[in-house]
Design an enzyme around this catalytic site. Structure first.
Site, PDB file in Angstrom:
ATOM      1  N   LYS A  22       0.670  -1.225   0.131  1.00 22.29           N
ATOM      2  CA  LYS A  22      -0.089   0.188   0.005  1.00 22.29           C
ATOM      3  C   LYS A  22       1.103   1.283   0.131  1.00 22.29           C
ATOM      4  CE  LYS A  22      -1.928   1.870   3.948  1.00 22.29           C
ATOM      5  NZ  LYS A  22      -1.603   3.253   4.139  1.00 22.29           N
ATOM      6  N   ASN A  23       2.058   1.201   0.790  1.00 22.78           N
ATOM      7  CA  ASN A  23       2.555   2.273   0.913  1.00 22.78           C
ATOM      8  C   ASN A  23       3.668   2.627   0.028  1.00 22.78           C
ATOM      9  OD1 ASN A  23       1.075   2.898   3.127  1.00 22.78           O
ATOM     10  ND2 ASN A  23       2.557   2.382   4.795  1.00 22.78           N
ATOM     11  N   ARG A  92      -5.618  10.236   4.094  1.00 25.06           N
ATOM     12  CA  ARG A  92      -4.569  11.172   4.437  1.00 25.06           C
ATOM     13  C   ARG A  92      -3.698  11.141   3.641  1.00 25.06           C
ATOM     14  NH1 ARG A  92       0.079  13.053   5.440  1.00 25.06           N
ATOM     15  NH2 ARG A  92       0.635  14.087   7.260  1.00 25.06           N
ATOM     16  N   CYS A 116      -6.843   8.199   8.835  1.00 23.97           N
ATOM     17  CA  CYS A 116      -6.945   7.689  10.054  1.00 23.97           C
ATOM     18  C   CYS A 116      -6.298   8.649  11.431  1.00 23.97           C
ATOM     19  CB  CYS A 116      -6.333   6.304  10.335  1.00 23.97           C
ATOM     20  SG  CYS A 116      -4.657   6.141   9.708  1.00 23.97           S
ATOM     21  N   ARG A 121      -1.683  15.131  12.073  1.00 20.83           N
ATOM     22  CA  ARG A 121      -0.789  14.991  10.917  1.00 20.83           C
ATOM     23  C   ARG A 121      -0.751  15.922   9.999  1.00 20.83           C
ATOM     24  NH1 ARG A 121      -2.039   8.964   8.909  1.00 20.83           N
ATOM     25  NH2 ARG A 121       0.064   9.000   8.216  1.00 20.83           N
ATOM     26  N   PRO A 122       0.180  17.068  10.404  1.00 20.04           N
ATOM     27  CA  PRO A 122       0.148  18.293   9.399  1.00 20.04           C
ATOM     28  C   PRO A 122       0.891  17.969   8.057  1.00 20.04           C
ATOM     29  CG  PRO A 122       1.846  18.436  11.257  1.00 20.04           C
ATOM     30  CD  PRO A 122       0.872  17.119  11.484  1.00 20.04           C
ATOM     31  N   ILE A 123       0.951  18.810   7.410  1.00 16.50           N
ATOM     32  CA  ILE A 123       1.724  18.712   6.131  1.00 16.50           C
ATOM     33  C   ILE A 123       2.550  20.048   6.120  1.00 16.50           C
ATOM     34  CG2 ILE A 123       0.048  17.176   4.856  1.00 16.50           C
ATOM     35  CD1 ILE A 123      -0.801  19.870   3.388  1.00 16.50           C
ATOM     36  N   ASP A 124       3.004  20.239   7.120  1.00 17.86           N
ATOM     37  CA  ASP A 124       3.878  21.583   6.969  1.00 17.86           C
ATOM     38  C   ASP A 124       5.295  21.330   6.445  1.00 17.86           C
ATOM     39  OD1 ASP A 124       4.277  19.788   9.449  1.00 17.86           O
ATOM     40  OD2 ASP A 124       5.824  21.284  10.305  1.00 17.86           O
ATOM     41  N   ASP A 306       3.768   0.972  11.801  1.00 19.79           N
ATOM     42  CA  ASP A 306       2.825   0.453  11.526  1.00 19.79           C
ATOM     43  C   ASP A 306       2.676  -1.135  12.051  1.00 19.79           C
ATOM     44  OD1 ASP A 306       3.185   2.077   8.367  1.00 19.79           O
ATOM     45  OD2 ASP A 306       2.367   2.610  10.315  1.00 19.79           O
ATOM     46  N   ILE A 328       6.967   8.086  16.410  1.00 17.97           N
ATOM     47  CA  ILE A 328       6.674   8.444  15.258  1.00 17.97           C
ATOM     48  C   ILE A 328       5.420   9.446  15.345  1.00 17.97           C
ATOM     49  CG2 ILE A 328       6.270   8.190  12.706  1.00 17.97           C
ATOM     50  CD1 ILE A 328       9.062   7.455  13.391  1.00 17.97           C
ATOM     51  N   ARG A 398      -8.494  -0.563   4.059  1.00 14.60           N
ATOM     52  CA  ARG A 398      -8.007   0.428   3.582  1.00 14.60           C
ATOM     53  C   ARG A 398      -6.674  -0.076   3.226  1.00 14.60           C
ATOM     54  NH1 ARG A 398      -6.621   4.868   7.143  1.00 14.60           N
ATOM     55  NH2 ARG A 398      -5.314   5.336   5.251  1.00 14.60           N
TER      56      ARG A 398
HETATM   57  C1  EPZ Z   1       3.805   7.399   6.191  1.00 11.95           C
HETATM   58  O1  EPZ Z   1       2.879   8.322   6.360  1.00 11.95           O
HETATM   59  C2  EPZ Z   1       3.041   5.989   5.842  1.00 11.95           C
HETATM   60  N1  EPZ Z   1       1.681   5.972   4.911  1.00 11.95           N
HETATM   61  C3  EPZ Z   1       2.296   5.451   7.231  1.00 11.95           C
HETATM   62  O2  EPZ Z   1       1.572   4.382   7.005  1.00 11.95           O
HETATM   63  C4  EPZ Z   1       3.543   5.413   8.071  1.00 11.95           C
HETATM   64  O3  EPZ Z   1       3.039   5.012   9.393  1.00 11.95           O
HETATM   65  C5  EPZ Z   1       4.619   6.994   7.993  1.00 11.95           C
HETATM   66  O4  EPZ Z   1       4.786   6.813   6.761  1.00 11.95           O
HETATM   67  C6  EPZ Z   1       5.783   6.194   8.904  1.00 11.95           C
HETATM   68  O5  EPZ Z   1       6.419   5.390   8.319  1.00 11.95           O
HETATM   69  C7  EPZ Z   1       1.810   6.041   3.515  1.00 11.95           C
HETATM   70  O6  EPZ Z   1       3.011   5.829   3.137  1.00 11.95           O
HETATM   71  C8  EPZ Z   1       0.715   6.340   2.685  1.00 11.95           C
HETATM   72  P1  EPZ Z   1       5.374  11.012   8.000  1.00 11.95           P
HETATM   73  P2  EPZ Z   1       3.285   9.600   6.341  1.00 11.95           P
HETATM   74  O7  EPZ Z   1       5.234  11.993   7.037  1.00 11.95           O
HETATM   75  O8  EPZ Z   1       3.933   9.811   5.207  1.00 11.95           O
HETATM   76  C9  EPZ Z   1       4.932  14.257  11.182  1.00 11.95           C
HETATM   77  C10 EPZ Z   1      -0.154   2.865   7.442  1.00 11.95           C
HETATM   78  O9  EPZ Z   1      -0.500   2.706   8.480  1.00 11.95           O
HETATM   79  N2  EPZ Z   1       4.925  15.084  10.092  1.00 11.95           N
HETATM   80  O10 EPZ Z   1       6.818  10.398   7.736  1.00 11.95           O
HETATM   81  O11 EPZ Z   1       2.143  10.536   6.994  1.00 11.95           O
HETATM   82  C11 EPZ Z   1       3.660  13.335  11.249  1.00 11.95           C
HETATM   83  O12 EPZ Z   1       2.550  14.386  12.024  1.00 11.95           O
HETATM   84  C12 EPZ Z   1       0.193   4.510   7.424  1.00 11.95           C
HETATM   85  O13 EPZ Z   1       0.140   2.316   6.129  1.00 11.95           O
HETATM   86  C13 EPZ Z   1       4.909  16.465  10.287  1.00 11.95           C
HETATM   87  O14 EPZ Z   1       4.996  17.084  11.509  1.00 11.95           O
HETATM   88  O15 EPZ Z   1       4.313   9.807   7.603  1.00 11.95           O
HETATM   89  C14 EPZ Z   1       4.147  12.152  11.844  1.00 11.95           C
HETATM   90  O16 EPZ Z   1       3.997  12.383  13.322  1.00 11.95           O
HETATM   91  C15 EPZ Z   1      -0.048   4.989   8.736  1.00 11.95           C
HETATM   92  N3  EPZ Z   1       4.877  17.363   9.309  1.00 11.95           N
HETATM   93  C16 EPZ Z   1       5.363  11.900  11.470  1.00 11.95           C
HETATM   94  O17 EPZ Z   1       5.966  13.163  11.025  1.00 11.95           O
HETATM   95  C17 EPZ Z   1       4.735  16.955   8.037  1.00 11.95           C
HETATM   96  O18 EPZ Z   1       4.710  17.656   7.185  1.00 11.95           O
HETATM   97  C18 EPZ Z   1       5.638  10.816  10.353  1.00 11.95           C
HETATM   98  O19 EPZ Z   1       4.653  11.204   9.451  1.00 11.95           O
HETATM   99  C19 EPZ Z   1       4.719  15.464   7.729  1.00 11.95           C
HETATM  100  C20 EPZ Z   1       4.759  14.810   8.933  1.00 11.95           C
END
Ligand code: EPZ
Length: 417
Positions: A22-23, A92, A116, A121-124, A306, A328, A398
């Site tokens: 998926k990821n 998301r 979820c 989970r910001p996108i900053d 995960d 995380i 999902r």
């Molecule tokens: C990806 O999510 C995966 N999703 C997640 O899998 C996985 O848990 C995660 O990476 C960590 O490995 C997909 O690939 C579709 P991150 P992502 O950006 O990209 C913070 C599942 O169960 N953050 O590495 O959203 C955020 O809040 C899902 O399959 C910011 O603060 O993960 C989090 O605490 C769940 N600002 C941390 O970083 C940002 O702009 C990790 O987020 C982006 C992220």
């Protein structure tokens, strides 16, 4: 929405072909927007998040067909730059379309993504990268507007955190940008490597994926491409947990052991035996699991966040007390209250879970709270005495193509009702 019915205490034996990732596939699908032609994606898992991604593609003007795990996307006629709000809220990872829409259309409009509930989970970091690539950004009425009238320009950026999604969006936005982009402190997950492989096959020029420094040389155009998605390492970890709690002997096929090292070492410490065949991992767990003093989730190659919930389910019936620390996400433990309904002794203190292993869990009716939490309830149901019924399986669908079919094929007494 059907529920999942599990009769526990059945030893799992046999083999499971692990589905496509998926990821890995979600960022690849989003990146296909860059391609002025066709993307043929094989071994694509039939999961709800892929269905949602297809809806977004079609809303943007692409033409898609999806049969027998082969997804064909013709993004020649992409003509929109705004992702529909209801679709953004549904998933998301729809924020992954930001980089490709902006890269293709020189503008993009997105709303705050849903998905979820793992805490805010910001996108900053995503936004920061787009700004660094030269996009003008404004926000109003719950929408974020990105525009780069003369196209994006290559940049040098250091991510404040190795965010997987932000790394993916920054790579994708840089592919058609003018000049060179260097990303430092980027995520090293295998899914980043697969995304880079897909894009390079279509004519992009990306080096360093899998390391913490990625370089992208902008190109003018991408061409049609065919790509096979690799296995889902989190689904593989889920089935290792399932074998572990049932004293099972399961062969996981179509997997790449090199991407499972942190998961394998944790389950070895818990008492499971592993052996390896061509693209396959055999996991055997004869006795009750040992407890684990402390397991902490980390970015790759550490133990994946995960895989935490299903590990906690397995540790709920281990000998002794285990500690899991989630590093995380803020909120990964919503499922714990449902696990307690089955007799688990799990105490949550912030990001730390203290799991006091029980001799047995007991079947109960419970509700999936999120994707991996729902999978954790299935694992717990496999180990429990009696019947477990899990509602809201839409969360599980999902990310799991056929968790019921996969487990039934290795003798679990499980079905959809
Ligand atoms: C990806 O999510 C995966 N999703 C997640 O899998 C996985 O848990 C995660 O990476 C960590 O490995 C997909 O690939 C579709 P991150 P992502 O950006 O990209 C913070 C599942 O169960 N953050 O590495 O959203 C955020 O809040 C899902 O399959 C910011 O603060 O993960 C989090 O605490 C769940 N600002 C941390 O970083 C940002 O702009 C990790 O987020 C982006 C992220």
């Amino acid at each position: 929405m059907p529920s999942i019915y599990v009769e526990g205490k059945k030893r799992l034996t046999g083999k499971i072909k692990v589905q496509g990732s998926k990821n890995a596939v979600l960022p690849i699908i989003a990146a296909s927007v860059l391609i002025d032609g066709k993307s043929v994606i094989t071994n694509c898992p039939k999961i709800n998040d892929v269905e949602t991604s297809i809806k977004i593609l079609e809303q943007l003007g692409a033409v898609c067909s999806f049969e027998d795990n082969c997804l064909i996307i013709d993004s020649t006629n992409i003509n929109k730059s705004a992702v529909r709000e209801d679709l953004m809220r549904e998933m998301r990872s729809s924020s992954l379309f930001l980089g490709s829409v902006l890269g293709r259309m020189n503008e993009a409009v997105i709303s705050s993504p849903g998905g979820c509930d793992l805490g805010p989970r910001p996108i900053d970091i995503h936004i920061r990268s787009m700004r660094s690539l030269g996009a003008d950004i404004s926000e109003r009425n719950g929408y974020i507007f990105f525009s780069a009238k003369n196209g994006l320009k290559g940049t040098y950026t250091v991510l404040p955190f190795p965010s997987v999604g932000a790394t993916e969006n920054t790579i994708v936005a840089s592919v058609l940008a003018r000049g060179k982009t260097v990303i430092e402190n980027c995520a090293k997950e295998p899914e980043i490597v697969e995304l880079a492989d897909f894009l390079n096959k279509a004519g992009a020029r990306i080096t360093g994926a899998g390391s913490d420094r990625i370089v992208i040389e902008g190109v003018k155009k991408l061409r049609s491409v065919t790509f096979a998605v690799g296995f889902d390492r989190i689904v593989a970890a889920t089935y290792i947990s399932a074998a572990a709690v049932t004293g099972g002997d399961v062969l996981l096929c179509d997997v790449d052991t090199s991407k499972m090292r942190s998961v394998i070492s944790v389950f070895e410490e818990a008492g499971c035996n592993f052996s390896y065949e061509e693209n396959a991992i055999r996991v055997r767990c004869r006795d009750r699991l040992n407890s684990l003093s402390t397991v902490k989730s980390h970015v790759y190659p550490g133990f994946p966040t995960d895989a935490g919930p299903t590990l906690i389910s397995a540790l709920s019936v281990a000998k002794g007390t285990s500690i899991f620390i989630e590093s995380i996400f803020e909120n990964r433990y919503d499922f714990a209250c449902e696990l307690r309904r089955m007799g688990a002794d799990v105490k949550i203190d912030g990001r730390t879970a203290v799991i006091l292993g029980r001799e047995n869990l007991y079947g109960a009716r419970c509700v999936a709270t999120d994707l991996r939490g729902g999978a954790a309830l299935v694992v717990a149901g496999l180990s429990a005495c009696g019947t477990t019924i899990i509602d809201r399986t839409d969360h599980i669908k999902r990310g799991y193509q056929d968790i019921v079919g996969d487990l039934a094929a290795v003798s679990a007494d499980i079905k959809e009702i």
